[in-house]
Design an enzyme around this catalytic site. Structure first.
Site, PDB file in Angstrom:
ATOM      1  N   GLY A   1      28.153  17.244   3.181  1.00  0.00           N
ATOM      2  CA  GLY A   1      28.075  17.947   1.913  1.00  0.00           C
ATOM      3  C   GLY A   1      27.860  19.431   2.136  1.00  0.00           C
ATOM      4  O   GLY A   1      27.296  19.858   3.149  1.00  0.00           O
ATOM      5  N   ASP A   2      28.280  20.235   1.198  1.00  0.00           N
ATOM      6  CA  ASP A   2      28.112  21.676   1.301  1.00  0.00           C
ATOM      7  C   ASP A   2      26.633  22.035   1.155  1.00  0.00           C
ATOM      8  O   ASP A   2      25.821  21.243   0.662  1.00  0.00           O
ATOM      9  CB  ASP A   2      28.934  22.371   0.213  1.00  0.00           C
ATOM     10  N   ALA A   3      26.277  23.233   1.599  1.00  0.00           N
ATOM     11  CA  ALA A   3      24.898  23.682   1.516  1.00  0.00           C
ATOM     12  C   ALA A   3      24.404  23.624   0.068  1.00  0.00           C
ATOM     13  O   ALA A   3      25.030  24.213  -0.821  1.00  0.00           O
ATOM     14  CB  ALA A   3      24.772  25.103   2.069  1.00  0.00           C
TER      15      ALA A   3
ATOM     16  N   GLY B   1      24.706  21.409  -1.935  1.00  0.00           N
ATOM     17  CA  GLY B   1      25.629  20.709  -2.819  1.00  0.00           C
ATOM     18  C   GLY B   1      24.995  19.524  -3.514  1.00  0.00           C
ATOM     19  O   GLY B   1      25.287  19.241  -4.681  1.00  0.00           O
TER      20      GLY B   1
END
Length: 489
Positions: A23-25, A27
């Site tokens: 997952g994105d930072a 996110g």
């Protein structure tokens, strides 16, 4: 449930993906303000249940033990198992630590040479009346905020990255024989234009004026959108004022995105988009100015005439009334009831009334200092079977390219495709192949571009190629392509 089906049932089970989903930072935490999770614990539960294996931002570490305990143990075991497999593949169990003495802290000569070459070869020549490359100049004006700025590294650069110098220092070191005047004229963002007068005086006394304009790095990248894509501050006014002196004026445009250049592009002798070129950007810019390198890039996106044209993709879908010319602002009244919309020429076609047709510079636009001639493009077959493996090469496009100039240079041959009639609306064109060739002065080469069946396909309950006519447009830019017709049977 839908996310779970996509990440788990499709990606991991159906497609057999055995890696990790990251997952994105932040996110996962962002699911709360998005309104799909009640709180952080709920967001973590949903994300990992959907198939997430690693979160870049660390939200699970902020949860209490009892909240973490609510995660499905089987799902946690699967995520851990996937992470351990990656570590095993990287050899981290046998050698978990790196040698600190092996850390590379500064770029070496070889890496600098690669960065410099990438910066020059990625630069795009928008237009040039022959002023570039500079031939035996004696008095050069460097103006604009990037004349002295060292902000060439672009967005998302770590603090320990190697620094870049300035264009004025690079040019002075390289050519001590030149009389170099430096007048910044304006700042990046300030509305103050008091310095333009000094730049104009210096331009009038110079053989050539080089305006180093653009956006600072902070205006590019994530969370850096702009509603106005003209040069910020008073940079446009500087360009116009310097060009008005009659001294040949070159603009080196430093930017991380397409800009609207309509307010000044026709006033200058040459313009090159050099982007945020990195550590070696100043050296690359001087290479381009002096002709030690070619600006051989091509635009990866269209430059609009106005911000109101955005979005302006080159591969847009067609319209029922495509325009053949740009619009005009007129108060002329047409009685549609009497004449009908089909009988008023171009009045009701799709266009902007206050703009010429199309972008300022199209996707794929660009050239170098060398000049090239193209022969008539040919294809290995005028027809190919629609059925078959999508990755199978079904035809090859060839074209003879000749360097007609007196210098070595790069040429890029581009192939665009149009599906003439299809069951699903298709773009007016799609780039399906390209090839770059470096040729010495006077040399020729046959450029071949293989096209697999998949480039002719469309999605309609699966990828397939429909029988019918296709157009291939082959050339160095969209404006100079030649048509070749082929057919799928």
């Amino acid at each position: 449930m839908y996310k779970c089906q996509r990440l788990t049932d499709v990606l991991k089970r159906e497609w057999g993906f055995d890696g990790v989903v990251v997952g994105d930072a932040e996110g996962v935490a962002n699911l709360v303000p998005h309104g799909v999770a009640e709180n952080l614990a709920d967001a973590v539960r949903q994300a990992y249940a959907a198939g997430l294996d690693i979160e870049m931002g660390g939200s699970p570490l902020g949860l209490a033990d009892d909240e973490l305990a609510r995660l499905d143990p089987g799902r946690v075991d699967d995520a851990v198992r996937r992470v351990l497999r990656v570590k095993e593949a990287l050899g981290l169990f046998e050698n978990p630590y790196v040698d600190p003495d092996a850390e590379i802290t500064t770029p070496d000569a070889a890496s600098r040479a690669l960065v410099r070459a990438a910066a020059t070869r990625g630069s795009v020549l928008l237009h040039n009346d022959g002023t570039l490359p500079l031939v035996a100049p004696r008095r050069v004006l460097l103006t604009g905020p990037y004349a002295t700025s060292t902000d060439h590294l672009g967005a998302w650069v770590q603090f320990f990255g190697a620094r870049a110098g300035s264009v004025v220092d690079e040019l002075s070191d390289r050519r001590p024989d030149l009389e170099i005047a430096v007048e910044e004229g304006v700042d990046f963002l300030s509305p103050d234009d008091d310095g333009i007068a000094a730049a104009v005086r210096a331009a009038a006394a110079a053989d050539v004026a080089v305006v180093l304009a653009g956006e600072p790095s902070a205006l590019s990248g994530e969370a850096a959108s702009r509603s106005d894509l003209r040069l910020p501050g008073r940079q446009e006014a500087l360009i116009r004022a310097v060009a008005a002196t009659g001294t040949p004026t070159v603009v080196m445009l430093v930017t991380g995105r397409p800009l609207v250049v309509a307010g000044w592009i026709d006033e200058v002798a040459a313009a090159v988009v050099v982007w945020h070129g990195g550590t070696e950007a100043p050296a690359a810019i001087v290479d381009l100015l002096l002709g030690d390198a070619e600006p051989s890039g091509r635009l990866p996106m269209s430059f609009p005439r106005s911000v109101g044209q955005i979005p302006i993709p080159y591969a847009h879908e067609n319209t029922g009334r495509p325009a053949s010319t740009g619009g005009t602002l007129t108060a002329e009244h047409i009685d549609v009831g009497l004449h009908g919309p089909g009988n008023v020429q171009d009045k009701y076609t799709s266009k902007y009334l206050d703009l010429p047709l199309g972008p300022q510079f199209s996707f794929g636009h660009g050239s170098g200092y060398a000049r090239f001639a193209h022969g008539v493009p040919e294809v290995s077959a005028s027809a190919f079977p629609a059925e078959g493996a999508l990755d199978e090469t079904v035809l090859t496009v060839t074209v003879e390219v000749t360097n007609t100039s007196d210098r070595r240079g790069d040429e890029v041959v581009q192939v665009y495709l149009r599906d003439v009639v299809a069951s699903v609306t298709q773009p007016v064109r799609r780039l399906v192949g390209f090839a770059r060739r470096t040729l010495d002065a006077g040399d020729s080469a046959t450029v071949s571009i293989a096209l697999p069946r998949e480039v002719f396909g469309l999605w309609a309950d699966g990828w397939r190629v429909e029988p019918g006519a296709f157009e291939l447009h082959v050339g160095s830019t969209l404006a100079t392509t030649r048509l070749v017709r082929v057919e799928a049977r």
